[in-house]
Design a protein around this motif. Structure first.
Motif, short mmCIF file in Angstrom:
data_model
loop_
_atom_site.label_atom_id
_atom_site.label_comp_id
_atom_site.label_asym_id
_atom_site.label_seq_id
_atom_site.Cartn_x
_atom_site.Cartn_y
_atom_site.Cartn_z
N SER A 174 91.80 36.06 -39.80
CA SER A 174 91.41 35.98 -41.20
C SER A 174 91.46 37.36 -41.84
N TYR A 175 91.11 38.39 -41.07
CA TYR A 175 91.20 39.76 -41.59
C TYR A 175 92.65 40.12 -41.88
N ASN A 176 93.54 39.83 -40.94
CA ASN A 176 94.95 40.18 -41.13
C ASN A 176 95.55 39.47 -42.34
N ALA A 177 95.20 38.20 -42.54
CA ALA A 177 95.74 37.45 -43.68
C ALA A 177 95.30 38.09 -44.98
N ALA A 178 94.01 38.40 -45.10
CA ALA A 178 93.50 39.00 -46.33
C ALA A 178 94.03 40.42 -46.51
N SER A 179 94.09 41.18 -45.40
CA SER A 179 94.55 42.56 -45.47
C SER A 179 96.03 42.64 -45.83
N ASN A 180 96.84 41.79 -45.21
CA ASN A 180 98.28 41.80 -45.51
C ASN A 180 98.52 41.47 -46.97
N HIS A 181 97.75 40.52 -47.49
CA HIS A 181 97.91 40.16 -48.89
C HIS A 181 97.55 41.33 -49.80
N ALA A 182 96.49 42.06 -49.43
CA ALA A 182 96.07 43.21 -50.24
C ALA A 182 97.16 44.29 -50.24
N PHE A 183 97.74 44.56 -49.09
CA PHE A 183 98.74 45.62 -49.01
C PHE A 183 100.07 45.20 -49.64
N GLU A 184 100.38 43.92 -49.58
CA GLU A 184 101.58 43.44 -50.27
C GLU A 184 101.46 43.68 -51.78
N ASN A 185 100.24 43.61 -52.28
CA ASN A 185 99.99 43.86 -53.70
C ASN A 185 99.64 45.32 -53.98
N LYS A 186 99.81 46.17 -52.96
CA LYS A 186 99.54 47.60 -53.05
C LYS A 186 98.10 47.88 -53.51
N ASP A 187 97.20 46.96 -53.13
CA ASP A 187 95.78 47.13 -53.43
C ASP A 187 95.13 47.81 -52.22
N PHE A 188 95.35 49.12 -52.10
CA PHE A 188 94.91 49.85 -50.92
C PHE A 188 93.39 49.98 -50.85
N ASN A 189 92.74 50.01 -51.98
CA ASN A 189 91.28 50.04 -51.99
C ASN A 189 90.71 48.75 -51.40
N GLU A 190 91.34 47.63 -51.75
CA GLU A 190 90.91 46.35 -51.19
C GLU A 190 91.17 46.31 -49.69
N GLY A 191 92.30 46.86 -49.27
CA GLY A 191 92.61 46.91 -47.84
C GLY A 191 91.57 47.69 -47.07
N LYS A 192 91.16 48.82 -47.62
CA LYS A 192 90.13 49.62 -46.97
C LYS A 192 88.79 48.89 -46.95
N ARG A 193 88.49 48.20 -48.05
CA ARG A 193 87.22 47.47 -48.12
C ARG A 193 87.17 46.36 -47.08
N LEU A 194 88.31 45.69 -46.89
CA LEU A 194 88.37 44.63 -45.90
C LEU A 194 88.18 45.18 -44.49
N PHE A 195 88.82 46.32 -44.21
CA PHE A 195 88.66 46.95 -42.90
C PHE A 195 87.19 47.34 -42.68
N ASP A 196 86.58 47.98 -43.68
CA ASP A 196 85.19 48.40 -43.56
C ASP A 196 84.27 47.20 -43.38
#
Length: 231
Positions: A36-58
């Motif tokens: 579930s993390y990878n799905a949400a994270s990949n979607h964030a990075f595909e949209n170049k939403d790097f802040n969201e990617g970091k938030r998901l990791f955190d």
């Protein structure tokens, strides 16, 4: 809409997966939440939403991985016998690298300084995802007080540790584990490598990252003594 569905799915996965009486192991918590993390994270990075990617990791780290018991991994030692993590009776700063990636200029000196500062209160372990013969130049950059290890897909016994640590949270990643093998903190080592950056600046950047990983647990310990500092 897709982003909202992925985010909701990821957040819902943070419901408790364990009873209060069971031991939550790091590998189990990661396995239950990584898809579930990878799905949400990949979607964030595909949209170049790097802040969201970091938030998901955190969020993954804070709500699912911190507090779990780190698995009893055994890893090959570069200049020693196999390193059994459960046999290390003090906090561990575990850093994973790939030898084909250029290390930040300040990483090795910063880790050497921490190893010198906390010889009795911290064990630094570095795992390179590579074969032993490829580590000579890199391994020689580190203090003898640091345990240099390696693991590679070509070694049958390394499958579990590679699947858990290498193919999940990325490279390089740093873990802080307490003396009871409980996960205290996880972070990614940001690649600040720049050929023209000064050594002092590189050292400060790397030292601050690793120092923040072990604080506040170790900032109350007097170096070389293991005695709490109440001043």
């Amino acid at each position: 809409m897709t982003r909202k569905i992925l985010l909701l799915s990821f957040l819902l996965s943070f419901s408790s997966n364990y009873s209060q009486d069971s031991i939550a192991y790091f590998s189990d918590a990661l396995r239950l939440n990584i898809n579930s993390y990878n799905a949400a994270s990949n979607h964030a990075f595909e949209n170049k939403d790097f802040n969201e990617g970091k938030r998901l990791f955190d969020s993954l780290v804070q709500y699912k991985l911190i507090g779990t018991r780190f698995d009893d991994f055994t890893v090959k030692g570069y200049n020693s016998k196999d390193v059994i993590l459960n046999n290390i009776n003090k906090p561990i700063l575990l850093v994973t690298y790939a030898s084909w990636c250029i290390l930040n200029k300040g990483d090795a000196p910063a880790l050497n300084e921490l190893a010198k500062k906390y010889p009795d209160d911290l064990q630094i372990v570095i795992i390179f995802w590579d074969k032993k013969q490829n580590l000579k130049k890199i391994a020689n950059q580190f203090s003898n007080a640091i345990k240099i290890c390696y693991a590679n897909e070509s070694y049958a016994n390394d499958f579990r540790i590679i699947a858990t640590l290498k193919h999940t949270l990325g490279i390089p990643t740093v873990f802080f584990i307490d003396e009871n093998k409980k996960v205290v903190n996880i972070n990614r080592v940001k690649n600040h490598y720049k050929p023209k950056i000064s050594f002092d600046t590189a050292l400060t950047i790397s030292y601050d990252l690793f120092d923040q990983m072990i604080n506040p647990p170790l900032n109350k310990i007097t170096p070389n003594s293991g005695i709490a500092n109440n001043n």
